[in-house]
Design a protein around this motif. Structure first.
Motif, PDB file in Angstrom:
ATOM      1  N   GLN A 156      -7.264   2.136  -6.781  1.00 36.93           N
ATOM      2  CA  GLN A 156      -7.804   1.036  -7.566  1.00 36.93           C
ATOM      3  C   GLN A 156      -6.917   0.897  -8.793  1.00 36.93           C
ATOM      4  O   GLN A 156      -6.774   1.830  -9.590  1.00 36.93           O
ATOM      5  N   ASN A 157      -6.279  -0.275  -8.918  1.00 37.33           N
ATOM      6  CA  ASN A 157      -5.335  -0.527  -9.998  1.00 37.33           C
ATOM      7  C   ASN A 157      -5.253  -2.038 -10.209  1.00 37.33           C
ATOM      8  O   ASN A 157      -5.938  -2.801  -9.499  1.00 37.33           O
ATOM      9  N   PRO A 158      -4.472  -2.530 -11.168  1.00 39.23           N
ATOM     10  CA  PRO A 158      -4.418  -3.973 -11.402  1.00 39.23           C
ATOM     11  C   PRO A 158      -4.028  -4.791 -10.173  1.00 39.23           C
ATOM     12  O   PRO A 158      -4.440  -5.939 -10.028  1.00 39.23           O
ATOM     13  N   ASN A 159      -3.240  -4.198  -9.280  1.00 44.56           N
ATOM     14  CA  ASN A 159      -2.855  -4.911  -8.065  1.00 44.56           C
ATOM     15  C   ASN A 159      -3.920  -4.828  -6.982  1.00 44.56           C
ATOM     16  O   ASN A 159      -4.000  -5.691  -6.109  1.00 44.56           O
ATOM     17  N   LEU A 160      -4.739  -3.797  -7.036  1.00 43.47           N
ATOM     18  CA  LEU A 160      -5.844  -3.597  -6.089  1.00 43.47           C
ATOM     19  C   LEU A 160      -7.094  -3.304  -6.920  1.00 43.47           C
ATOM     20  O   LEU A 160      -7.580  -2.177  -6.977  1.00 43.47           O
ATOM     21  N   PRO A 161      -7.640  -4.327  -7.579  1.00 45.51           N
ATOM     22  CA  PRO A 161      -8.671  -4.079  -8.587  1.00 45.51           C
ATOM     23  C   PRO A 161     -10.074  -3.862  -8.055  1.00 45.51           C
ATOM     24  O   PRO A 161     -10.943  -3.402  -8.792  1.00 45.51           O
ATOM     25  N   ILE A 162     -10.324  -4.193  -6.794  1.00 44.30           N
ATOM     26  CA  ILE A 162     -11.699  -4.189  -6.277  1.00 44.30           C
ATOM     27  C   ILE A 162     -11.964  -2.891  -5.522  1.00 44.30           C
ATOM     28  O   ILE A 162     -11.137  -2.426  -4.737  1.00 44.30           O
ATOM     29  N   MET A 163     -13.130  -2.325  -5.753  1.00 43.24           N
ATOM     30  CA  MET A 163     -13.487  -1.083  -5.082  1.00 43.24           C
ATOM     31  C   MET A 163     -13.506  -1.266  -3.570  1.00 43.24           C
ATOM     32  O   MET A 163     -13.782  -2.352  -3.058  1.00 43.24           O
TER      33      MET A 163
ATOM     34  N   ASP B 159      -2.893   8.251  -5.734  1.00 41.08           N
ATOM     35  CA  ASP B 159      -4.355   8.253  -5.694  1.00 41.08           C
ATOM     36  C   ASP B 159      -4.881   8.930  -4.430  1.00 41.08           C
ATOM     37  O   ASP B 159      -5.854   9.692  -4.467  1.00 41.08           O
ATOM     38  N   LEU B 160      -4.240   8.633  -3.307  1.00 41.62           N
ATOM     39  CA  LEU B 160      -4.688   9.219  -2.049  1.00 41.62           C
ATOM     40  C   LEU B 160      -4.381  10.714  -1.976  1.00 41.62           C
ATOM     41  O   LEU B 160      -5.214  11.516  -1.545  1.00 41.62           O
ATOM     42  N   MET B 161      -3.171  11.093  -2.428  1.00 43.11           N
ATOM     43  CA  MET B 161      -2.750  12.484  -2.271  1.00 43.11           C
ATOM     44  C   MET B 161      -3.420  13.417  -3.272  1.00 43.11           C
ATOM     45  O   MET B 161      -3.889  14.508  -2.904  1.00 43.11           O
ATOM     46  N   PHE B 162      -3.482  13.000  -4.529  1.00 47.35           N
ATOM     47  CA  PHE B 162      -3.927  13.924  -5.563  1.00 47.35           C
ATOM     48  C   PHE B 162      -5.374  13.686  -6.005  1.00 47.35           C
ATOM     49  O   PHE B 162      -6.032  14.607  -6.481  1.00 47.35           O
ATOM     50  N   ARG B 163      -5.848  12.453  -5.887  1.00 45.15           N
ATOM     51  CA  ARG B 163      -7.228  12.184  -6.268  1.00 45.15           C
ATOM     52  C   ARG B 163      -8.144  12.129  -5.049  1.00 45.15           C
ATOM     53  O   ARG B 163      -9.366  12.238  -5.177  1.00 45.15           O
ATOM     54  N   GLY B 164      -7.546  11.922  -3.872  1.00 43.65           N
ATOM     55  CA  GLY B 164      -8.354  11.813  -2.667  1.00 43.65           C
ATOM     56  C   GLY B 164      -9.234  10.586  -2.657  1.00 43.65           C
ATOM     57  O   GLY B 164     -10.282  10.563  -2.015  1.00 43.65           O
ATOM     58  N   ARG B 165      -8.807   9.547  -3.377  1.00 43.36           N
ATOM     59  CA  ARG B 165      -9.599   8.327  -3.513  1.00 43.36           C
ATOM     60  C   ARG B 165      -8.778   7.131  -3.075  1.00 43.36           C
ATOM     61  O   ARG B 165      -7.549   7.108  -3.185  1.00 43.36           O
ATOM     62  N   MET B 166      -9.458   6.085  -2.581  1.00 35.91           N
ATOM     63  CA  MET B 166      -8.777   4.836  -2.293  1.00 35.91           C
ATOM     64  C   MET B 166      -8.242   4.255  -3.604  1.00 35.91           C
ATOM     65  O   MET B 166      -8.911   4.320  -4.641  1.00 35.91           O
TER      66      MET B 166
ATOM     67  N   PHE C 157       0.818  -1.210   0.000  1.00 35.75           N
ATOM     68  CA  PHE C 157       0.000   0.000   0.000  1.00 35.75           C
ATOM     69  C   PHE C 157       0.856   1.266   0.000  1.00 35.75           C
ATOM     70  O   PHE C 157       0.349   2.369  -0.132  1.00 35.75           O
ATOM     71  N   GLY C 158       2.189   1.082   0.148  1.00 31.08           N
ATOM     72  CA  GLY C 158       3.090   2.223   0.085  1.00 31.08           C
ATOM     73  C   GLY C 158       3.594   2.519  -1.312  1.00 31.08           C
ATOM     74  O   GLY C 158       4.413   3.434  -1.495  1.00 31.08           O
ATOM     75  N   HIS C 159       3.129   1.748  -2.312  1.00 29.06           N
ATOM     76  CA  HIS C 159       3.552   1.957  -3.699  1.00 29.06           C
ATOM     77  C   HIS C 159       3.182   3.361  -4.170  1.00 29.06           C
ATOM     78  O   HIS C 159       2.163   3.933  -3.744  1.00 29.06           O
ATOM     79  N   TRP C 160       4.001   3.915  -5.049  1.00 29.98           N
ATOM     80  CA  TRP C 160       3.803   5.316  -5.456  1.00 29.98           C
ATOM     81  C   TRP C 160       2.421   5.570  -6.045  1.00 29.98           C
ATOM     82  O   TRP C 160       1.852   6.649  -5.865  1.00 29.98           O
ATOM     83  N   ARG C 161       1.853   4.582  -6.748  1.00 29.68           N
ATOM     84  CA  ARG C 161       0.553   4.807  -7.364  1.00 29.68           C
ATOM     85  C   ARG C 161      -0.540   4.934  -6.303  1.00 29.68           C
ATOM     86  O   ARG C 161      -1.473   5.740  -6.441  1.00 29.68           O
ATOM     87  N   ALA C 162      -0.437   4.120  -5.239  1.00 31.33           N
ATOM     88  CA  ALA C 162      -1.407   4.236  -4.150  1.00 31.33           C
ATOM     89  C   ALA C 162      -1.282   5.593  -3.470  1.00 31.33           C
ATOM     90  O   ALA C 162      -2.281   6.239  -3.128  1.00 31.33           O
TER      91      ALA C 162
END
Length: 214
Positions: free
Chosen positions: A146-153, A137-144, A129-134
């Motif tokens: 969701q990506n191929p590694n974390l595909p489920i809402m 998403d949290l910092m700039f989109r303010g969203r949990m 969960f410390g990956h740059w994409r996560a």
């Protein structure tokens, strides 16, 4: 829990398994005793049985996963990592494997302790969960994320205890577990050999894999 069949047919190709499962398989010595916890449809367990002649057993929560494993002739029981690991005797296996399942358990610390009670070594993998994409998403989109590694809402995911590489290393230090091997996989599935304590591993690792002992 998350081991999926690449062709959805219940038949696993002899020489093709998911990249992260292949990395785990490479850590396992031939002819050893293996318990695959959260073994899903048996992708890893079947490969280890065929390719490394292990004495393998599986524990899987879902009815569908157990049925698929049994259909392949794999010795898999239905059970829950949070409740049923206590039924196994001390040192029953050379390896206790928990692949992409730790984050879905209710008591991760207890589960890890049980892995190293029943296995001489534990092999654990989880999404980082410390990956740059996560972080993005949290910092700039303010969203949990969701990506191929974390595909489920977030409202449907079975994952309830996300952690980062550094969180996991800190837990191992707290519990006195020895990290024998560690690596992360990037977004393309390639191995990135970085020290598990490295900030770079925590930033660039899409998935993390650890081999632990007492």
């Amino acid at each position: 829990m998350n081991h999926s069949l690449p062709n959805g047919s219940g038949v696993i190709p002899n020489d093709r398994i998911r990249v992260d499962l292949q990395v785990i398989a490479d850590m396992v010595e031939p002819g050893t005793r293996v318990l695959d916890i959260g073994c899903g449809d048996g992708e890893l367990l079947g490969y280890l049985t065929r390719s490394k002649n292990v004495d393998g057993r599986g524990l899987e929560l879902s009815n569908e996963g157990v049925r698929n494993c049994v259909a392949q002739g794999l010795p898999v029981m239905q059970g829950d990592a949070d409740r049923d690991l206590g039924d196994y005797p001390d040192g029953a296996f050379d390896y206790a494997i928990l692949s992409q399942t730790l984050q879905a358990t209710n008591r991760p610390k207890q589960v890890l302790t049980e892995l190293l009670r029943i296995g001489q070594k534990a092999i654990v993998s989880f999404p980082n969960f410390g990956h740059w994409r996560a972080r993005f998403d949290l910092m700039f989109r303010g969203r949990m994320p969701q990506n191929p590694n974390l595909p489920i809402m977030w409202y449907e995911t079975p994952n309830i205890h996300f952690c980062t590489v550094r969180d996991f290393v800190a837990l191992c230090d707290e519990c006195g577990f020895k990290i024998e091997r560690s690596m992360v996989l990037n977004e393309s599935g390639s191995k990135v050999s970085l020290d598990s304590h490295s900030r770079l591993a925590n930033f660039f690792g899409n998935q993390a894999l650890f081999m632990l002992s007492k």
